[in-house]
Design an enzyme around this catalytic site. Structure first.
Site, PDB file in Angstrom:
ATOM      1  N   ILE A 139      17.414 -21.803  49.986  1.00  0.00           N
ATOM      2  CA  ILE A 139      16.150 -21.493  50.638  1.00  0.00           C
ATOM      3  C   ILE A 139      16.118 -22.292  51.934  1.00  0.00           C
ATOM      4  O   ILE A 139      16.738 -23.351  52.038  1.00  0.00           O
ATOM      5  CB  ILE A 139      14.923 -21.790  49.748  1.00  0.00           C
ATOM      6  N   ASP A 140      15.414 -21.773  52.918  1.00  0.00           N
ATOM      7  CA  ASP A 140      15.426 -22.374  54.248  1.00  0.00           C
ATOM      8  C   ASP A 140      14.905 -23.814  54.229  1.00  0.00           C
ATOM      9  O   ASP A 140      14.132 -24.202  53.354  1.00  0.00           O
ATOM     10  CB  ASP A 140      14.554 -21.546  55.204  1.00  0.00           C
ATOM     11  N   LYS A 141      15.311 -24.562  55.235  1.00  0.00           N
ATOM     12  CA  LYS A 141      14.895 -25.960  55.372  1.00  0.00           C
ATOM     13  C   LYS A 141      13.385 -26.121  55.263  1.00  0.00           C
ATOM     14  O   LYS A 141      12.890 -26.991  54.546  1.00  0.00           O
ATOM     15  CB  LYS A 141      15.382 -26.506  56.720  1.00  0.00           C
TER      16      LYS A 141
END
Length: 337
Positions: A141-143
């Site tokens: 999952i994105d930062k």
């Protein structure tokens, strides 16, 4: 060091690598990529002779021996970073990733990542992924997206989880705060290519996703090339009179890079705080209070949270499902609305 020995069964594939992959015992837990590396390293013998050519020939009855070295220590540095562990056993770990944490080390972020933290937390309980003592990352999952993520601690778990993600059988639901109010009666929305409704209220977005032609850091919707992607969403709550924003529950049939962010923006309902895809909107000053408008405009990251994760345990076969509440920043934002 251990050795796996077996005999090539009848009607083997023409290529050596495919025949070995077909007949290697399941309990050896050796993926195709791991077998390819072992072959290249000279760790596989056929009838006592070392073989390295993937396209070599084998016949029924040939005896194969694979020598497997003990899992090597990974080069990734273990770092004592606190983790919100939701579940853990000998084969896998489920964590609630905080906002701002990158999942995997990369040139721009070699430390402080989830993998660095898992290396420290799991320690000697890592039995080896692909011949290396490291956590097996099967999805990301994105930062600046918070929420649930599962990682494997054993090769068997890694392969089993990877297959589930590949077959799109993993349940993944996200909470997102978006601009506008997705409405099946909205003629504009009905006219957007790839957008449809299932039943009375389930928004369905279908397209291909691939690299943006001019900005390689972005993904873009296409209807001719890229990877197939399907996102579904339903409105949970509307904010403003008339509605200016919506809390939506999104779930993935496929899991592509930035999928929810790109698809919701394509539908005209970009995520609040998404500097890449969302775009700022002028909110009706009569529909929302000044405090609410300021909270939306100042929100520093995409308002997206991986809230639900469900899968079949790759070793025990048990059905597992986890939920993580909204992080504090999103909850404060919603409370202000």
């Amino acid at each position: 060091m251990s050795t796996v020995a077996f005999t090539i069964a009848e009607n083997p594939p023409k290529r050596l690598d495919k025949a070995i992959a077909r007949d290697v015992p399941e309990e050896a837990v050796l993926s195709r990529s791991r077998l390819a590396k072992l072959l290249a390293d000279g760790a596989i013998k056929v009838n006592g002779a070392v073989v390295t050519d993937q396209k070599g020939k084998v016949t029924e009855g040939d005896r194969v021996e694979i020598t497997i070295e003990e899992a090597a220590e990974a080069e990734v540095v273990a770092e004592d970073i606190p983790l919100d562990v939701i579940y853990e056993d000998d084969d896998l770990i489920v964590v609630n990733k905080p906002v701002g944490m990158v999942v995997h080390p990369a040139p721009g972020s070699p430390s402080g990542t989830l993998v660095n933290a898992l290396m420290f937390h799991c320690g000697d309980s890592l039995s080896g992924i692909g011949g290396e003592k490291r956590p097996g990352i099967v999805h990301r999952i994105d930062k600046d997206t918070s929420g649930l993520l599962v990682a494997a601690k054993s090769d068997k778990a890694h392969q089993g989880l990877a297959k589930q993600f590949e077959k799109h059988t993993v349940e993944r639901k996200y909470d997102a705060l978006v601009y506008g109010a997705p409405d099946p009666m909205d003629p504009r929305l009905r006219g957007v290519k790839g957008v449809s409704f299932e039943g009375s209220n389930i928004l369905r977005i279908t397209s291909f996703l691939g690299r943006h032609k001019t900005d390689r850091q972005k993904q873009a919707v296409s209807f001719t090339e890229g990877r197939h992607a399907v996102t579904r969403a339903r409105v949970v709550e509307l904010f403003g009179t008339p509605p200016q924003l919506a809390l939506v529950e999104c779930w993935l049939e496929t899991g592509r890079t930035h999928q929810i962010r790109v698809h919701m923006a394509h539908a005209g309902h970009g995520l609040v705080g998404d500097q890449t895809y969302g775009g700022r909107r002028k909110l009706n000053h009569k529909a929302l209070s000044e405090r609410a408008r300021a909270a939306v405009e100042d929100f520093p990251r995409q308002a997206l949270h991986a809230a639900v994760l469900g899968f079949v345990h790759p070793v025990t076969g048990e059905e597992m499902r986890f939920e993580a509440p909204l992080p504090e920043d999103m909850q404060v934002l919603i409370d202000s609305l």
